[in-house]
Design a protein around this motif. Structure first.
Motif, short mmCIF file in Angstrom:
data_model
loop_
_atom_site.label_atom_id
_atom_site.label_comp_id
_atom_site.label_asym_id
_atom_site.label_seq_id
_atom_site.Cartn_x
_atom_site.Cartn_y
_atom_site.Cartn_z
N LEU A 39 9.14 10.22 20.23
CA LEU A 39 8.43 11.17 21.06
C LEU A 39 7.05 10.61 21.37
O LEU A 39 6.35 10.16 20.46
CB LEU A 39 8.29 12.53 20.36
N GLN A 40 6.67 10.66 22.63
CA GLN A 40 5.38 10.13 23.06
C GLN A 40 4.64 11.22 23.82
O GLN A 40 4.99 11.53 24.95
CB GLN A 40 5.57 8.90 23.95
N ALA A 41 3.60 11.77 23.17
CA ALA A 41 2.79 12.80 23.82
C ALA A 41 1.66 12.15 24.59
O ALA A 41 1.09 11.14 24.14
CB ALA A 41 2.23 13.75 22.77
N SER A 42 1.32 12.73 25.73
CA SER A 42 0.23 12.20 26.56
C SER A 42 -0.38 13.33 27.38
O SER A 42 0.18 14.43 27.44
CB SER A 42 0.75 11.10 27.48
N GLY A 43 -1.53 13.03 28.00
CA GLY A 43 -2.15 14.00 28.89
C GLY A 43 -3.38 14.68 28.35
O GLY A 43 -4.02 15.46 29.06
N GLY A 44 -3.72 14.42 27.10
CA GLY A 44 -4.91 15.02 26.54
C GLY A 44 -6.17 14.45 27.15
O GLY A 44 -6.14 13.47 27.88
N GLY A 45 -7.29 15.09 26.83
CA GLY A 45 -8.57 14.62 27.35
C GLY A 45 -9.66 15.63 27.13
O GLY A 45 -9.48 16.60 26.38
N LEU A 46 -10.80 15.39 27.77
CA LEU A 46 -11.95 16.28 27.67
C LEU A 46 -12.02 17.16 28.92
O LEU A 46 -11.95 16.65 30.05
CB LEU A 46 -13.23 15.45 27.55
N VAL A 47 -12.14 18.45 28.71
CA VAL A 47 -12.19 19.39 29.82
C VAL A 47 -13.19 20.50 29.49
O VAL A 47 -13.38 20.82 28.32
CB VAL A 47 -10.78 19.96 30.10
N GLN A 48 -13.79 21.05 30.51
CA GLN A 48 -14.70 22.17 30.30
C GLN A 48 -13.93 23.47 30.09
O GLN A 48 -12.79 23.60 30.56
CB GLN A 48 -15.65 22.31 31.49
N TYR A 51 11.35 21.07 12.18
CA TYR A 51 11.45 20.04 13.20
C TYR A 51 11.76 18.68 12.57
O TYR A 51 11.21 18.32 11.54
CB TYR A 51 10.16 19.99 14.03
N ASP A 52 12.65 17.94 13.22
CA ASP A 52 13.13 16.67 12.68
C ASP A 52 12.30 15.47 13.11
O ASP A 52 12.21 14.48 12.39
CB ASP A 52 14.58 16.45 13.15
N TYR A 53 11.74 15.55 14.30
CA TYR A 53 11.01 14.40 14.85
C TYR A 53 9.70 14.86 15.45
O TYR A 53 9.61 15.95 16.04
CB TYR A 53 11.86 13.71 15.93
N TRP A 54 8.68 13.98 15.34
CA TRP A 54 7.34 14.29 15.81
C TRP A 54 6.77 13.15 16.63
O TRP A 54 7.02 11.97 16.33
CB TRP A 54 6.41 14.54 14.62
N GLY A 55 5.98 13.51 17.63
CA GLY A 55 5.22 12.53 18.37
C GLY A 55 3.91 12.23 17.66
O GLY A 55 3.59 12.85 16.64
N GLN A 56 3.13 11.32 18.21
CA GLN A 56 1.92 10.85 17.55
C GLN A 56 0.72 11.75 17.80
O GLN A 56 -0.28 11.63 17.13
CB GLN A 56 1.59 9.42 18.00
N GLY A 57 0.80 12.64 18.77
CA GLY A 57 -0.30 13.55 19.07
C GLY A 57 -1.20 13.05 20.18
O GLY A 57 -1.37 11.84 20.38
N THR A 58 -1.78 14.00 20.90
CA THR A 58 -2.74 13.70 21.94
C THR A 58 -3.91 14.68 21.80
O THR A 58 -3.70 15.87 21.59
CB THR A 58 -2.09 13.78 23.35
N LEU A 59 -5.13 14.16 21.90
CA LEU A 59 -6.32 14.97 21.62
C LEU A 59 -6.76 15.74 22.85
O LEU A 59 -6.94 15.17 23.93
CB LEU A 59 -7.45 14.07 21.14
N VAL A 60 -6.94 17.03 22.67
CA VAL A 60 -7.51 17.90 23.69
C VAL A 60 -8.85 18.41 23.20
O VAL A 60 -8.93 19.01 22.12
CB VAL A 60 -6.56 19.08 23.99
N THR A 61 -9.88 18.18 23.98
CA THR A 61 -11.22 18.65 23.64
C THR A 61 -11.73 19.53 24.76
O THR A 61 -11.78 19.10 25.91
CB THR A 61 -12.19 17.47 23.43
#
Length: 123
Positions: A3-12, A110-120
Motif C-alpha cells: 500500500l502506498q499512501a500519497s497526497g499529504g502536505g501543508l494546508v491552511q 487490518y492485515d496490511y498497512w501503507g507507510q503513511g503520508t503527513l497532513v499538516t
C-alpha cells in the motif's frame, strides 16, 4: 500486498486535500479498506472505512460531513477527500486493507498497512 499512501502536505485551516492509496500485490476488490491517522503523542485512530465494493462507507464522528472516502477498483486505488480541514486534523494518515469488515475501526483488524503520508493544517 503493498500500500502506498500519497497526497499529504501543508494546508491552511479551511482548505482541502485529497489523499490516495495505491494497492498492489493481490486483488484489490477482495479487500475492505480504511484510513487511519496518528497525531504526535496520540494513538492511531480510525478515520474512515469502505467495503470492497464501495457500497458501504463509515466515518469517525470527528470527520463526518467533511471527509469522503471512495475507491476505484479498476485503478486499484482508494481516496480520501478532505475538506474544511482543521488544525486538529494534523497527523500522519495511513491506509490499510482487511478481509474483515466487522469491528472496522480497530487497527488490529487490518492485515496490511501503507507507510503513511503527513497532513499538516496550519491555523
Amino acid at each position: 500486498v503493498q500500500l502506498q499512501a500519497s497526497g499529504g502536505g501543508l494546508v491552511q485551516a479551511g482548505g482541502s486535500l485529497r489523499l490516495s492509496c495505491a494497492f498492489s500485490g493481490r486483488t484489490f476488490s477482495s479487500y475492505n479498506m480504511g484510513w487511519f491517522r496518528q497525531a504526535p503523542g496520540k494513538e492511531r485512530e480510525f478515520v474512515a472505512g469502505i467495503t470492497w465494493s464501495g457500497s458501504s462507507k463509515v466515518y469517525a464522528d470527528s470527520v463526518k460531513g467533511r471527509f469522503t472516502i471512495s475507491r476505484d477498483n479498476a485503478k486499484n486505488t482508494m481516496y480520501l477527500e478532505m475538506n474544511s480541514l482543521k488544525p486538529e486534523d494534523t497527523a500522519v494518515y495511513y491506509c490499510a486493507a482487511s478481509k474483515n469488515w466487522d469491528r472496522y475501526a480497530l487497527p488490529s483488524r487490518y492485515d496490511y498497512w501503507g507507510q503513511g503520508t503527513l497532513v499538516t493544517v496550519s491555523s
